[in-house]
Structures are given as C-alpha cells and as structure tokens.
Design a protein around this motif. Structure first.
Motif, PDB file in Angstrom:
ATOM      1  N   GLN A 117      95.880 100.370  81.590  1.00 55.38           N
ATOM      2  CA  GLN A 117      96.011 100.885  80.230  1.00 55.38           C
ATOM      3  C   GLN A 117      96.159  99.757  79.211  1.00 55.38           C
ATOM      4  N   HIS A 118      96.881  98.683  79.585  1.00 51.42           N
ATOM      5  CA  HIS A 118      97.102  97.590  78.631  1.00 51.42           C
ATOM      6  C   HIS A 118      95.794  96.938  78.198  1.00 51.42           C
ATOM      7  N   GLU A 142      94.459  99.130  75.470  1.00 52.50           N
ATOM      8  CA  GLU A 142      95.338  99.029  74.306  1.00 52.50           C
ATOM      9  C   GLU A 142      95.032  97.753  73.526  1.00 52.50           C
ATOM     10  N   THR A 172      91.725  98.180  71.689  1.00 51.28           N
ATOM     11  CA  THR A 172      91.949  99.039  70.527  1.00 51.28           C
ATOM     12  C   THR A 172      92.583  98.264  69.387  1.00 51.28           C
TER      13      THR A 172
END
Length: 216
Positions: free
Chosen positions: A81-82, A85, A88
């Motif tokens: 997920q990082h 992130e 983004t």
C-alpha cells in the motif's frame, strides 16, 4: 517503440532490477515517462552498483537517455500500500502505466527442480504465487483505484507461455494461467472506464533461473 512519446506519463514497473522488468523500465524511460521501479535490492557497494539492484537499473535508464527514474525498495510479499500512497502523493493521484512484473520464484524452483509436484515442498505454491498471481491482483486493485477516476491508463501483466503449456512445474503453470484469466476478467470490468488491461507473454529469454534450470 519508434517515435512514440510518453513524455509526462507516470509509470510503475515492479520487479525492475533484472530481465524483462528492467528492459521494460528502460524503454519507458527512453520514451520520456517518469518511471518508478521496485525491487528488493536498492543500493551500491563501495560506489559500485550491485548487479540486480534498483540503482543499477536507474543508472542504465539514465544512460539510455531516460529522464526521471525513482527507485523504491519494496518487498511485494508484504503490504505494498505504501508504494501507491507515495505515487498518489508525488503525482497528484495520477498513474498512467502500471507493469505487474514482480515474481519471486528463483530459490525454490532451483532447490526443488527435477522433483514431481507431489514430492515438492508444500511451500511451492505460496512461494511462486504470492509474489506472482496474488501480488498482481492486489497491485491491479490499487492501480485501478488511481486510474478509474481519471478514465485513463493501461495495466500490463507479465505472463508466460507456461499459462498454456507445461513449463517448470504445475504450480508455475497454474499461477500464470491465473494471471491470464485475471487479465481477461479485469479488462472486461475496466473497459467502460477507458482503461486497458493486457497480458504480455515474452518469448524465451536467458533469465538467471532458466539458465540454471537448463544446466540440470
């Protein structure tokens, strides 16, 4: 890739330290894309890039005329997920090209080579398909969440001829067949959002694993 320009495009190539992933990352960089690359080995030693490291790939992209390359050390067997992130945060949520290439099968394939599937370690399935089929699916979810709101993008799964013929062992073939099935089904749902999802099945290549297996 001819005169194609990817100037201003944001791309990610997972597993970009060697082989197919590295070659794709170099091509994207040459055509002007900003390329994020992932892998497990980041650094140099005594000022020399370690073979199979992210910094080696980044150096080769620059030498090939590429622009911006961002190495990110990432273990795709864990929560990634990082990674998304960071994409983004650094690109205002934009992602144009995502290449699912990370695959961690080398050690167990070499260790268990020559054995029929029923005599192989029960870990074979997870070791091949966790950083493979499962990771591809999870990454596709995160990539789609960035692409769908913008109605633009392409996701590429790196598959194999092993999806349709025997290659290495059953766990490998089942995983690659799953990658192709995932590609087809996800593409169906993404089509209405103007996002392409395709499988790339390269021909024979001299990867470290295949070269080692061929010496058996």
């Amino acid at each position: 890739m001819g005169s194609l320009s990817l100037s201003g495009k944001i791309s990610i190539v997972t597993g970009a330290t060697r082989g197919i992933g590295k070659a794709i990352a170099i091509q994207l960089g040459q055509q002007g894309a900003k390329v994020y690359i992932t892998g497990r080995t980041l650094s140099t030693q005594d000022g020399v890039c370690l073979p199979g490291s992210l910094e080696e790939t980044a150096r080769d992209i620059l030498r090939a005329g590429g622009g911006v390359c961002v190495p990110i050390q990432c273990d795709h067997s864990k929560d990634i997920q990082h990674l998304f992130e960071r994409i983004t945060a650094e690109n205002d949520g934009r992602l144009d090209i995502f290449v699912n290439n990370a695959f961690s099968e080398n050690d167990i394939l070499l260790k268990e080579r020559g054995k029929p599937f029923w005599e192989q370690s029960l870990n074979m399935w997870d070791d091949i398909n966790e950083v493979g089929l499962r990771n591809n699916y999870v990454c596709a979810i995160y990539a789609s969440k960035l692409m769908v709101p913008r109605k633009n993008g392409v996701i590429i799964n790196v598959s194999s001829a092993g999806a349709s013929m025997y290659m290495l062992n059953p766990a490998y073939g089942i995983g690659k067949a799953g990658v192709d099935r995932m590609t087809a089904d996800c593409a169906l749902e993404l089509r209405k959002h103007n996002i392409a999802f395709v499988s790339l099945s390269p021909g024979p290549l001299s990867s470290d694993t295949l070269m080692a297996l061929s010496t058996k």
